[in-house]
Design a protein around this motif. Structure first.
Motif, PDB file in Angstrom:
ATOM      1  N   LYS A 111       0.300  -0.963   0.204  1.00  0.00           N
ATOM      2  CA  LYS A 111      -0.098  -0.226   0.076  1.00  0.00           C
ATOM      3  C   LYS A 111       0.880   1.035   0.080  1.00  0.00           C
ATOM      4  CE  LYS A 111      -3.285   2.089   3.280  1.00  0.00           C
ATOM      5  NZ  LYS A 111      -4.439   2.551   4.433  1.00  0.00           N
ATOM      6  N   LYS A 112       1.931   1.206   1.181  1.00  0.00           N
ATOM      7  CA  LYS A 112       2.867   2.495   0.818  1.00  0.00           C
ATOM      8  C   LYS A 112       3.992   2.645  -0.120  1.00  0.00           C
ATOM      9  CE  LYS A 112       0.696   3.361   4.427  1.00  0.00           C
ATOM     10  NZ  LYS A 112      -0.228   5.529   4.332  1.00  0.00           N
ATOM     11  N   SER A 113       4.484   1.416  -0.484  1.00  0.00           N
ATOM     12  CA  SER A 113       5.624   1.601  -1.039  1.00  0.00           C
ATOM     13  C   SER A 113       6.966   2.387  -0.267  1.00  0.00           C
ATOM     14  CB  SER A 113       5.505   2.270  -2.214  1.00  0.00           C
ATOM     15  OG  SER A 113       4.306   1.575  -3.466  1.00  0.00           O
ATOM     16  N   PRO A 114       6.873   1.285   0.417  1.00  0.00           N
ATOM     17  CA  PRO A 114       7.795   2.149   1.453  1.00  0.00           C
ATOM     18  C   PRO A 114       9.415   1.991   0.568  1.00  0.00           C
ATOM     19  CG  PRO A 114       7.621   0.036   2.153  1.00  0.00           C
ATOM     20  CD  PRO A 114       7.085   0.033   1.162  1.00  0.00           C
ATOM     21  N   ASP A 115      10.492   2.702   1.082  1.00  0.00           N
ATOM     22  CA  ASP A 115      12.331   2.771   0.895  1.00  0.00           C
ATOM     23  C   ASP A 115      12.977   2.164   1.282  1.00  0.00           C
ATOM     24  OD1 ASP A 115      12.314   5.286  -1.239  1.00  0.00           O
ATOM     25  OD2 ASP A 115      11.078   5.929   0.232  1.00  0.00           O
ATOM     26  N   SER A 132       9.113 -10.469   3.905  1.00  0.00           N
ATOM     27  CA  SER A 132       8.539  -9.418   3.426  1.00  0.00           C
ATOM     28  C   SER A 132       9.073  -9.138   2.596  1.00  0.00           C
ATOM     29  CB  SER A 132       7.549  -8.485   4.716  1.00  0.00           C
ATOM     30  OG  SER A 132       7.477  -8.884   5.426  1.00  0.00           O
ATOM     31  N   SER A 133      10.267  -8.833   2.726  1.00  0.00           N
ATOM     32  CA  SER A 133      10.728  -8.069   1.307  1.00  0.00           C
ATOM     33  C   SER A 133      11.079  -9.123   0.305  1.00  0.00           C
ATOM     34  CB  SER A 133      12.061  -8.124   2.084  1.00  0.00           C
ATOM     35  OG  SER A 133      13.215  -7.349   0.989  1.00  0.00           O
ATOM     36  N   LEU A 134      11.301 -10.553   0.622  1.00  0.00           N
ATOM     37  CA  LEU A 134      10.820 -11.598  -0.546  1.00  0.00           C
ATOM     38  C   LEU A 134       9.354 -11.180  -1.390  1.00  0.00           C
ATOM     39  CD1 LEU A 134      12.455 -14.269   1.467  1.00  0.00           C
ATOM     40  CD2 LEU A 134      13.419 -12.869  -1.449  1.00  0.00           C
ATOM     41  N   ILE A 135       8.582 -11.028  -0.165  1.00  0.00           N
ATOM     42  CA  ILE A 135       7.270 -10.863  -1.050  1.00  0.00           C
ATOM     43  C   ILE A 135       6.636  -9.755  -1.722  1.00  0.00           C
ATOM     44  CG2 ILE A 135       4.668 -11.256  -0.245  1.00  0.00           C
ATOM     45  CD1 ILE A 135       5.390 -13.118   1.709  1.00  0.00           C
ATOM     46  N   ALA A 136       6.862  -8.783  -1.329  1.00  0.00           N
ATOM     47  CA  ALA A 136       6.295  -7.197  -1.224  1.00  0.00           C
ATOM     48  C   ALA A 136       7.514  -6.414  -2.127  1.00  0.00           C
ATOM     49  CB  ALA A 136       6.015  -6.362   0.157  1.00  0.00           C
ATOM     50  N   ALA A 138      10.653  -4.991  -0.901  1.00  0.00           N
ATOM     51  CA  ALA A 138      11.162  -3.348  -0.766  1.00  0.00           C
ATOM     52  C   ALA A 138      12.100  -3.653   0.463  1.00  0.00           C
ATOM     53  CB  ALA A 138       9.888  -2.820   0.768  1.00  0.00           C
ATOM     54  N   PRO A 139      12.943  -3.642  -0.040  1.00  0.00           N
ATOM     55  CA  PRO A 139      14.475  -3.653   0.942  1.00  0.00           C
ATOM     56  C   PRO A 139      13.841  -3.487   2.242  1.00  0.00           C
ATOM     57  CG  PRO A 139      14.493  -1.462  -0.321  1.00  0.00           C
ATOM     58  CD  PRO A 139      13.035  -2.079  -0.560  1.00  0.00           C
ATOM     59  N   PHE A 140      15.503  -4.311   2.618  1.00  0.00           N
ATOM     60  CA  PHE A 140      14.845  -3.690   4.740  1.00  0.00           C
ATOM     61  C   PHE A 140      16.703  -3.954   5.110  1.00  0.00           C
ATOM     62  CE2 PHE A 140      16.148  -8.446   4.456  1.00  0.00           C
ATOM     63  CZ  PHE A 140      16.481  -8.877   5.684  1.00  0.00           C
ATOM     64  N   ALA A 141      16.161  -3.543   6.553  1.00  0.00           N
ATOM     65  CA  ALA A 141      17.475  -3.852   7.434  1.00  0.00           C
ATOM     66  C   ALA A 141      17.325  -3.966   8.167  1.00  0.00           C
ATOM     67  CB  ALA A 141      18.730  -1.845   7.223  1.00  0.00           C
ATOM     68  N   PHE A 142      18.022  -4.282   9.619  1.00  0.00           N
ATOM     69  CA  PHE A 142      17.367  -4.596  10.363  1.00  0.00           C
ATOM     70  C   PHE A 142      19.124  -4.139  11.818  1.00  0.00           C
ATOM     71  CE2 PHE A 142      19.942  -8.028   9.798  1.00  0.00           C
ATOM     72  CZ  PHE A 142      20.828  -8.601  11.014  1.00  0.00           C
ATOM     73  N   LYS A 409      21.856  -0.137  -3.292  1.00  0.00           N
ATOM     74  CA  LYS A 409      21.155  -1.041  -4.574  1.00  0.00           C
ATOM     75  C   LYS A 409      22.060  -1.835  -4.526  1.00  0.00           C
ATOM     76  CE  LYS A 409      18.336   2.257  -5.700  1.00  0.00           C
ATOM     77  NZ  LYS A 409      16.809   2.229  -5.441  1.00  0.00           N
ATOM     78  N   LYS A 410      23.248  -2.000  -3.929  1.00  0.00           N
ATOM     79  CA  LYS A 410      23.959  -3.369  -4.259  1.00  0.00           C
ATOM     80  C   LYS A 410      24.300  -4.634  -3.780  1.00  0.00           C
ATOM     81  CE  LYS A 410      28.450  -1.596  -1.856  1.00  0.00           C
ATOM     82  NZ  LYS A 410      29.367  -1.324  -1.351  1.00  0.00           N
ATOM     83  N   ASN A 411      22.952  -4.194  -2.426  1.00  0.00           N
ATOM     84  CA  ASN A 411      23.124  -5.138  -1.272  1.00  0.00           C
ATOM     85  C   ASN A 411      22.185  -5.548  -1.446  1.00  0.00           C
ATOM     86  OD1 ASN A 411      25.914  -5.497  -0.367  1.00  0.00           O
ATOM     87  ND2 ASN A 411      25.383  -3.936   1.121  1.00  0.00           N
ATOM     88  N   THR A 412      20.776  -5.502  -2.144  1.00  0.00           N
ATOM     89  CA  THR A 412      19.710  -5.377  -2.819  1.00  0.00           C
ATOM     90  C   THR A 412      19.573  -7.589  -2.271  1.00  0.00           C
ATOM     91  OG1 THR A 412      18.562  -3.787  -3.172  1.00  0.00           O
ATOM     92  CG2 THR A 412      17.448  -5.198  -3.032  1.00  0.00           C
TER      93      THR A 412
END
Length: 414
Positions: A111-115, A132-136, A138-142, A409-412
């Protein structure tokens, strides 16, 4: 910019007896750049009757239910892992919570298309973010706190695989201390670590206690030693009580205040009674806000006796230590708490070995007998050290980290 934050712990009201560092961090991030929108996802707990709300114009909190009826949602009022340690039967609630977490995160991401999706704790939010990153898409960090990666080490093969998958796909990772970094490093060979260590950053949580609360008590007040934290095994409070008993036999003017709640409350209360310390040691309960500032501001010695437990559970870097330093207190902490990354012996505090009542007693004796000139020097150095960990400083570091993760982008994919 839009960032979705995933956390299992979020202090929402005065009944939420858990540390506030996640809420404090997110609020600081929202202040750094008001144009960035933050959406925080956290599990609902029926005891707290959480409601969706907006903390500020760009910071929105969304609670989700994972069990029906909602009275079964009972994992998060005390923190996820403390709740499970207190009642192992609650493990059965974790799978449905994670499934719902993923569903809500994916729906919000579409819905939000997060960065960026940003997870606090690798277990379980990092796993939720990865899926969620795999499905949607969207990139992620933790951010890894303390022993959250080590929990997965207990799962043969699959645990190590999960850590590797999450770590490799993540755009960026922060750890709160060098010890936490080493726990993550443990899962990788030297060659594997070389390929990912560039995106692993050591950034602790911050502190918001004002140095103005660090006044020196007058001799008219009874001096006291303060511990502040969860009453759990890794906090080492039992060793503190035993060490205080020896110290108090030579310094009867001192008392010990233990601020916090947790699964060991009854056990610690029994220990205090068995040592006949009822008049000297008090369990003052959970403290926050002005009460917390008063407790820290009026204590003479602040102590962090954390240990590494037999099952490997340990601290990252206790926020309470940073709060004690910020208030200009004489701080004593075990090296195993992570304090050796912050404290320089006899300069801004004192370091001791873990699980040693004798070491605690000796350090308390040393601090209690310092002259005023030495106290003032340590106090000034403590405040100077703590400024590096103020939320204003730390908030900017986390903001830069998140911006870097959204642009990298390189670590996506790996």
């Amino acid at each position: 910019m839009k960032i979705i934050v995933l956390t299992s712990t979020l202090q929402s009201n005065s009944n939420y007896k858990i540390p506030m560092f996640v809420r404090d961090q997110i609020k600081e991030l929202a202040k750094v750049d008001p144009s960035t929108e933050y959406y925080v996802l956290a599990p609902y707990d029926h005891r707290l009757r959480n409601k969706n709300n907006s903390i500020s114009e760009n910071l929105h909190v969304i609670y989700f239910r994972y069990m029906w009826p909602r009275q079964l949602c009972t994992l998060n009022a005390e923190g996820l892992w403390p709740a499970i340690q207190k009642n192992p039967a609650k493990l059965i609630l974790v799978p449905p919570m994670m499934v719902c977490f993923i569903f809500i995160a994916v729906r919000l991401a579409l819905k939000k298309s997060p960065d960026l999706l940003y997870a606090h704790w690798l277990t379980p939010q990092g796993i939720v973010a990865y899926t969620s990153s795999l499905i949607a898409g969207a990139p992620f960090a933790f951010t890894s706190h303390a022993s959250d990666a080590s929990i997965l080490d207990k799962l043969p093969f699959i645990g190590k695989l999960i850590v590797k998958l999450c770590t490799r796909r993540a755009r960026g990772i922060t750890v709160v201390s060098k010890r936490t970094r080493n726990k993550l490093r443990h899962f990788f060979t030297d060659t594997e670590w070389e390929s990912i260590e560039g995106k692993v950053h050591t950034i602790p949580m911050g502190t918001s206690v004002s140095p103005s609360s660090g006044h020196r008590r007058t001799q008219q007040h009874q001096p006291y030693i303060l511990f502040m934290g969860r009453l759990a095994e890794k906090k080492g409070v039992a060793y503190l009580i035993k060490g205080f008993q020896e110290f108090a036999s030579h310094h009867p003017e001192y008392t010990l205040k233990i601020a916090g709640i947790g699964p060991l409350k009854a056990e610690l209360s029994s220990l205090i009674s068995s040592l006949n310390l009822q008049d000297k040691v008090s369990l003052v309960g959970y403290a926050e806000g002005k009460i917390k500032e008063s407790l820290i501001g009026n204590c003479d010695i602040f102590i962090v006796p954390s240990i590494i437990t037999k099952n490997g559970d340990s601290e990252g870097l206790p926020v309470s230590l940073l709060e004690g330093l910020s208030a200009g207190k004489l701080c004593i902490a075990t090296k195993e708490s992570g304090a050796d990354e912050v404290i320089e012996q006899s300069c801004n505090g004192f370091l001791i070995d873990q699980k040693s009542p004798k070491a605690i007693s000796e350090a308390l004796h040393l601090a209690a007998n310092l002259d005023e000139a030495s106290i003032d020097k340590i106090r000034r150095n403590a405040i100077r050290t703590a400024r590096k960990y103020s939320w204003e400083e730390i908030g900017h570091k986390y903001y830069q980290f998140l911006m870097s993760a959204t642009n990298d982008k390189k670590n996506t994919h790996h």
